[in-house]
Design a protein around this motif. Structure first.
Motif, PDB file in Angstrom:
ATOM      1  N   LEU A   1      10.326 -20.303  -5.683  1.00 37.02           N
ATOM      2  CA  LEU A   1       9.122 -19.656  -6.186  1.00 37.02           C
ATOM      3  C   LEU A   1       7.975 -20.661  -6.128  1.00 37.02           C
ATOM      4  CD1 LEU A   1       7.660 -17.290  -7.621  1.00 37.02           C
ATOM      5  CD2 LEU A   1       8.448 -18.291  -9.798  1.00 37.02           C
ATOM      6  N   VAL A   2       6.869 -20.255  -5.500  1.00 33.19           N
ATOM      7  CA  VAL A   2       5.653 -21.072  -5.439  1.00 33.19           C
ATOM      8  C   VAL A   2       4.554 -20.258  -6.105  1.00 33.19           C
ATOM      9  CG1 VAL A   2       3.970 -22.228  -3.971  1.00 33.19           C
ATOM     10  CG2 VAL A   2       6.389 -22.168  -3.285  1.00 33.19           C
ATOM     11  N   THR A   3       4.053 -20.759  -7.220  1.00 37.38           N
ATOM     12  CA  THR A   3       3.068 -20.021  -7.989  1.00 37.38           C
ATOM     13  C   THR A   3       1.843 -20.888  -8.245  1.00 37.38           C
ATOM     14  OG1 THR A   3       2.776 -18.663  -9.979  1.00 37.38           O
ATOM     15  CG2 THR A   3       4.128 -20.632 -10.212  1.00 37.38           C
ATOM     16  N   GLY A   4       0.746 -20.250  -8.567  1.00 40.17           N
ATOM     17  CA  GLY A   4      -0.482 -20.983  -8.848  1.00 40.17           C
ATOM     18  C   GLY A   4      -1.675 -20.054  -8.802  1.00 40.17           C
ATOM     19  N   ALA A   5      -2.846 -20.648  -8.947  1.00 33.66           N
ATOM     20  CA  ALA A   5      -4.097 -19.889  -8.976  1.00 33.66           C
ATOM     21  C   ALA A   5      -4.542 -19.514  -7.565  1.00 33.66           C
ATOM     22  CB  ALA A   5      -5.172 -20.738  -9.663  1.00 33.66           C
ATOM     23  N   ALA A   6      -5.558 -18.675  -7.505  1.00 34.97           N
ATOM     24  CA  ALA A   6      -6.161 -18.302  -6.231  1.00 34.97           C
ATOM     25  C   ALA A   6      -6.706 -19.551  -5.548  1.00 34.97           C
ATOM     26  CB  ALA A   6      -7.288 -17.293  -6.460  1.00 34.97           C
ATOM     27  N   ARG A   7      -6.483 -19.623  -4.241  1.00 30.83           N
ATOM     28  CA  ARG A   7      -7.000 -20.712  -3.405  1.00 30.83           C
ATOM     29  C   ARG A   7      -6.470 -22.083  -3.813  1.00 30.83           C
ATOM     30  NH1 ARG A   7      -8.730 -18.241   1.032  1.00 30.83           N
ATOM     31  NH2 ARG A   7     -10.587 -17.011   0.765  1.00 30.83           N
ATOM     32  N   SER A   8      -5.311 -22.119  -4.437  1.00 30.23           N
ATOM     33  CA  SER A   8      -4.747 -23.386  -4.905  1.00 30.23           C
ATOM     34  C   SER A   8      -3.940 -24.110  -3.837  1.00 30.23           C
ATOM     35  CB  SER A   8      -3.854 -23.135  -6.129  1.00 30.23           C
ATOM     36  OG  SER A   8      -2.738 -22.338  -5.760  1.00 30.23           O
ATOM     37  N   GLY A   9      -3.562 -23.418  -2.755  1.00 29.48           N
ATOM     38  CA  GLY A   9      -2.729 -24.023  -1.731  1.00 29.48           C
ATOM     39  C   GLY A   9      -1.289 -23.539  -1.769  1.00 29.48           C
ATOM     40  N   LYS A  10      -1.039 -22.466  -2.504  1.00 28.50           N
ATOM     41  CA  LYS A  10       0.328 -21.932  -2.627  1.00 28.50           C
ATOM     42  C   LYS A  10       0.927 -21.609  -1.268  1.00 28.50           C
ATOM     43  CE  LYS A  10      -1.003 -18.338  -4.928  1.00 28.50           C
ATOM     44  NZ  LYS A  10      -2.434 -18.555  -4.859  1.00 28.50           N
ATOM     45  N   SER A  11       0.191 -20.884  -0.468  1.00 24.25           N
ATOM     46  CA  SER A  11       0.714 -20.470   0.839  1.00 24.25           C
ATOM     47  C   SER A  11       0.965 -21.669   1.740  1.00 24.25           C
ATOM     48  CB  SER A  11      -0.251 -19.504   1.518  1.00 24.25           C
ATOM     49  OG  SER A  11      -0.368 -18.323   0.765  1.00 24.25           O
ATOM     50  N   GLU A  12       0.036 -22.620   1.734  1.00 20.96           N
ATOM     51  CA  GLU A  12       0.229 -23.820   2.556  1.00 20.96           C
ATOM     52  C   GLU A  12       1.488 -24.575   2.135  1.00 20.96           C
ATOM     53  OE1 GLU A  12      -4.349 -23.431   2.429  1.00 20.96           O
ATOM     54  OE2 GLU A  12      -2.658 -22.890   1.168  1.00 20.96           O
TER      55      GLU A  12
ATOM     56  N   ALA B   1      15.361 -18.418  -9.623  1.00 17.74           N
ATOM     57  CA  ALA B   1      14.997 -19.328  -8.533  1.00 17.74           C
ATOM     58  C   ALA B   1      15.743 -20.652  -8.659  1.00 17.74           C
ATOM     59  CB  ALA B   1      13.489 -19.569  -8.538  1.00 17.74           C
ATOM     60  N   ASP B   2      16.095 -21.190  -7.511  1.00 20.36           N
ATOM     61  CA  ASP B   2      16.699 -22.522  -7.473  1.00 20.36           C
ATOM     62  C   ASP B   2      15.657 -23.592  -7.752  1.00 20.36           C
ATOM     63  OD1 ASP B   2      19.500 -21.861  -6.510  1.00 20.36           O
ATOM     64  OD2 ASP B   2      18.270 -20.868  -4.998  1.00 20.36           O
ATOM     65  N   VAL B   3      14.437 -23.349  -7.277  1.00 17.59           N
ATOM     66  CA  VAL B   3      13.326 -24.277  -7.475  1.00 17.59           C
ATOM     67  C   VAL B   3      12.069 -23.450  -7.719  1.00 17.59           C
ATOM     68  CG1 VAL B   3      11.984 -26.181  -6.485  1.00 17.59           C
ATOM     69  CG2 VAL B   3      14.370 -25.899  -5.831  1.00 17.59           C
ATOM     70  N   ALA B   4      11.236 -23.921  -8.647  1.00 20.52           N
ATOM     71  CA  ALA B   4       9.940 -23.285  -8.899  1.00 20.52           C
ATOM     72  C   ALA B   4       8.865 -24.362  -8.859  1.00 20.52           C
ATOM     73  CB  ALA B   4       9.937 -22.581 -10.250  1.00 20.52           C
ATOM     74  N   TYR B   5       7.788 -24.073  -8.127  1.00 22.26           N
ATOM     75  CA  TYR B   5       6.664 -24.996  -8.006  1.00 22.26           C
ATOM     76  C   TYR B   5       5.416 -24.340  -8.565  1.00 22.26           C
ATOM     77  CZ  TYR B   5       9.463 -27.561  -4.555  1.00 22.26           C
ATOM     78  OH  TYR B   5      10.446 -28.270  -3.923  1.00 22.26           O
ATOM     79  N   LEU B   6       4.544 -25.166  -9.148  1.00 19.03           N
ATOM     80  CA  LEU B   6       3.208 -24.745  -9.549  1.00 19.03           C
ATOM     81  C   LEU B   6       2.227 -25.558  -8.719  1.00 19.03           C
ATOM     82  CD1 LEU B   6       1.179 -23.276 -11.431  1.00 19.03           C
ATOM     83  CD2 LEU B   6       1.424 -25.225 -12.994  1.00 19.03           C
ATOM     84  N   VAL B   7       1.330 -24.874  -8.035  1.00 21.19           N
ATOM     85  CA  VAL B   7       0.307 -25.541  -7.231  1.00 21.19           C
ATOM     86  C   VAL B   7      -1.022 -25.340  -7.953  1.00 21.19           C
ATOM     87  CG1 VAL B   7      -0.785 -25.700  -4.969  1.00 21.19           C
ATOM     88  CG2 VAL B   7       1.626 -25.022  -5.145  1.00 21.19           C
TER      89      VAL B   7
END
Length: 185
Positions: free
Chosen positions: A12-23, A162-168
């Motif tokens: 799971l990759v989560t964060g705010a708009a335009r934070s770089g989550k997709s990258e 999730a095995d891993v969760a990231y906050l960007v």
């Protein structure tokens, strides 16, 4: 990151708009060294030029050998059909939730359970990109509150499995799985 022979992961990759989550999700997928399928949940609207430009920027960033599937609704069905070796990037859960807002509560609960079941049973790596919509003011309109609540609850449910969760955020990537404690409810 895992290699081709190891068990699959849910990330799971989560964060705010335009934070770089997709990258960040794209970097993670590249590190897995597996064929990648990018699952875009957005509907294309040719009359919305700004939206088209956002979609185009995402497309330009991805390697040309990656497959792209546009799946605005049937995520669980799609996940069930994919077999190894493969890595899926689902971008994004917020867009997918907004596509499902017309579902009544019982239908949404079933849709959510189908997605969670497909993730748990999947034999491929799945990286899910999700917007954090609940850090601001409570929306003034019922549909905004419904969106925020459904997305927040879904992110929490996926975060638990999730095995891993990231906050960007703020130009940084935080591995929540290493820094935090899992909430099991």
């Amino acid at each position: 990151m895992n290699d081709k022979s190891s068990a699959r992961q849910i990330i799971l990759v989560t964060g705010a708009a335009r934070s770089g989550k997709s990258e960040w999700a794209e970097q993670l997928a590249t590190q897995m060294d597996k064929p990648v399928t990018y699952v875009a949940t957005a509907y294309r609207d040719p009359t919305d030029l700004e939206w088209q430009e956002r979609i185009n920027q995402h497309c330009l960033r991805r390697p040309p050998h990656w497959q792209t599937w546009e799946i605005p609704l049937q995520l669980a069905t799609m996940i069930n059909k994919v077999s190894p070796p493969r890595c899926l990037i689902i971008d994004s859960l917020g867009t997918w939730v907004s596509n499902c807002l017309e579902e009544d509560d019982p239908t949404w609960e079933q849709t959510t359970m189908n997605l969670l079941t497909s993730l748990k049973q999947s034999s491929v790596d799945v990286i899910l990109v999700a917007e954090e919509a609940g850090w601001g003011v409570v929306p003034a309109y019922p549909i905004g509150r419904l969106f925020r609540d459904r997305l927040g609850h879904l992110i929490r449910q996926i975060g638990i499995i999730a095995d891993v969760a990231y906050l960007v955020t703020g130009g940084h990537i935080l591995n929540l799985s290493q820094l935090g404690q899992r909430l099991n409810h």
